[in-house]
Design an enzyme around this catalytic site. Structure first.
Site, mmCIF file in Angstrom:
data_model
loop_
_atom_site.group_PDB
_atom_site.id
_atom_site.type_symbol
_atom_site.label_atom_id
_atom_site.label_comp_id
_atom_site.label_asym_id
_atom_site.label_seq_id
_atom_site.Cartn_x
_atom_site.Cartn_y
_atom_site.Cartn_z
ATOM 1 N N LYS A 238 -2.751 -2.163 7.798
ATOM 2 C CA LYS A 238 -3.945 -1.689 8.490
ATOM 3 C C LYS A 238 -4.095 -2.411 9.826
ATOM 4 C CE LYS A 238 -6.626 -0.196 4.473
ATOM 5 N NZ LYS A 238 -7.884 -0.337 3.724
ATOM 6 N N ARG B 234 0.854 -1.183 0.000
ATOM 7 C CA ARG B 234 0.000 0.000 0.000
ATOM 8 C C ARG B 234 0.894 1.238 0.000
ATOM 9 N NH1 ARG B 234 -2.426 -3.347 4.094
ATOM 10 N NH2 ARG B 234 -4.540 -4.005 3.522
ATOM 11 N N HIS C 237 -5.117 -8.598 3.582
ATOM 12 C CA HIS C 237 -6.563 -8.461 3.732
ATOM 13 C C HIS C 237 -7.042 -9.297 4.915
ATOM 14 C CE1 HIS C 237 -7.221 -7.345 -0.792
ATOM 15 N NE2 HIS C 237 -6.866 -6.308 -0.054
ATOM 16 N N TYR D 86 -10.405 -9.867 -7.123
ATOM 17 C CA TYR D 86 -9.395 -10.146 -8.143
ATOM 18 C C TYR D 86 -9.733 -11.393 -8.953
ATOM 19 C CZ TYR D 86 -6.807 -6.560 -5.718
ATOM 20 O OH TYR D 86 -6.440 -5.372 -5.148
ATOM 21 N N HIS E 12 -1.923 2.510 -6.128
ATOM 22 C CA HIS E 12 -2.790 1.361 -5.879
ATOM 23 C C HIS E 12 -3.009 0.533 -7.144
ATOM 24 C CE1 HIS E 12 -4.374 0.151 -2.080
ATOM 25 N NE2 HIS E 12 -5.506 -0.275 -2.604
ATOM 26 N N ARG F 151 -0.438 -2.058 -7.000
ATOM 27 C CA ARG F 151 -0.827 -3.089 -6.024
ATOM 28 C C ARG F 151 -1.894 -4.009 -6.616
ATOM 29 N NH1 ARG F 151 -1.581 -4.433 -0.427
ATOM 30 N NH2 ARG F 151 -3.772 -4.522 0.211
#
Length: 303
Positions: free
Chosen positions: A170, A146, A263, A272, A237, A240
């Protein structure tokens, strides 16, 4: 009412230790709710009811606010009211049971593999800016970082000998990622030039003055590289997304891609698979004998 909001933001900063970016998002959304309450003549948070909040969300949606933004606003409101309930400052949560209007989910934009190679395989001048930009582009695509992870990366988290990088993602979660050969070589070419700039701290990516690059500066460098090499606007992004899509296309291992992207929920990664299906459908349309007969006037009505 503002005092309660400020106390909650301080709670997020000092006790939950959320990132500055997350804190800014909470503040921005909750200030909208505060403005709503004040406009309605409310003097305490307990007076805001579900009906008023629902009407406000609907109005924002009509004004063009995305479903994603509204979902974030409602999430921030729920978090705030849960805090007020725990502190005995409120007796109910007006956001409980409310959900943002749904909109079709957009597939992330990606580069195809050939375009990614075109971006990265161009000649690189042996100077500070060119070597730095090449290293950050390679690392974005090699490891799927990220923007915040790349900007926050320090030397101590980089192990080029083993081809590994650790990042804090995150929720303050740390994960370890492989660094591909091309990215390792680009970093090895960049780091000696970095050392000559007298860095202020351990940041891997710095400007000429030695300061850590800001997210905005990285966005601009990536955009300029996209225009120069591909004739299109590019953002971090997208690299990514391209990393994830190309890896899934080659391996088919959704769980591995989930881990690499950091994630928490595999449902986030599953988008995806739709990109991969688009690629497979394109291959089918180009290669399958029956597909090629679609729209062919000479095909007739074969039995």
């Amino acid at each position: 009412m503002r005092a309660d909001l400020d106390a909650f933001l301080e709670h997020l900063r000092s006790e939950r230790q959320v990132s500055a970016h997350t804190l800014d998002g909470y503040q921005r959304d909750l200030l909208k709710i505060l403005a709503l309450a004040e406009k309605a003549g409310l003097t305490d948070w307990n007076a805001l009811d579900t009906r008023t909040l629902r009407t406000f969300v609907a109005r924002l949606h009509q004004q063009g606010q995305s479903s994603r933004s509204l979902a974030r606003l409602l999430s921030a409101t729920r978090g705030f009211y849960q805090y007020l309930l725990r502190e005995g400052r409120c007796r109910h949560d007006p956001a409980n049971g409310l959900s943002a209007p749904k909109s079709p989910r957009k597939l992330p934009r990606t580069l195809d593999a050939d375009r990614a190679l075109q971006l990265l395989d161009g000649a690189v001048e042996d100077d500070f800016i060119a070597r730095r930009d090449q290293a950050l582009l390679e690392l974005f695509y090699s490891s799927g970082l990220r923007l915040s992870e790349l900007v926050g990366l320090d030397l101590e988290w980089l192990d080029l000998k083993e081809g590994l990088v650790r990042v804090r993602g995150k929720g303050n979660k740390v994960r370890e990622l492989p660094v591909g050969k091309a990215a390792r070589q680009a970093l090895e070419a960049w780091l000696p030039l970095r050392a000559q700039a007298t860095p202020e701290d351990g940041a891997v990516f710095i400007g000429r003055g030695g300061k850590r690059l800001t997210p905005r500066a990285v966005q601009l460098r990536v955009r300029q590289a996209g225009v120069r090499e591909l004739g299109q606007h590019l953002h971090p992004h997208m690299l990514r997304h391209s990393f994830a899509s190309h890896l899934l296309e080659s391996s088919g291992d959704l769980r591995a891609v989930q881990e690499l992207l950091g994630h928490a929920d595999i449902a986030t990664t599953q988008i995806y698979t739709h990109l991969d299906f688009q690629h497979l459908a394109s291959v089918y349309d180009r290669a399958h004998p029956r597909a090629k007969r679609k729209g062919n006037a000479d095909g007739g009505n074969d039995p």
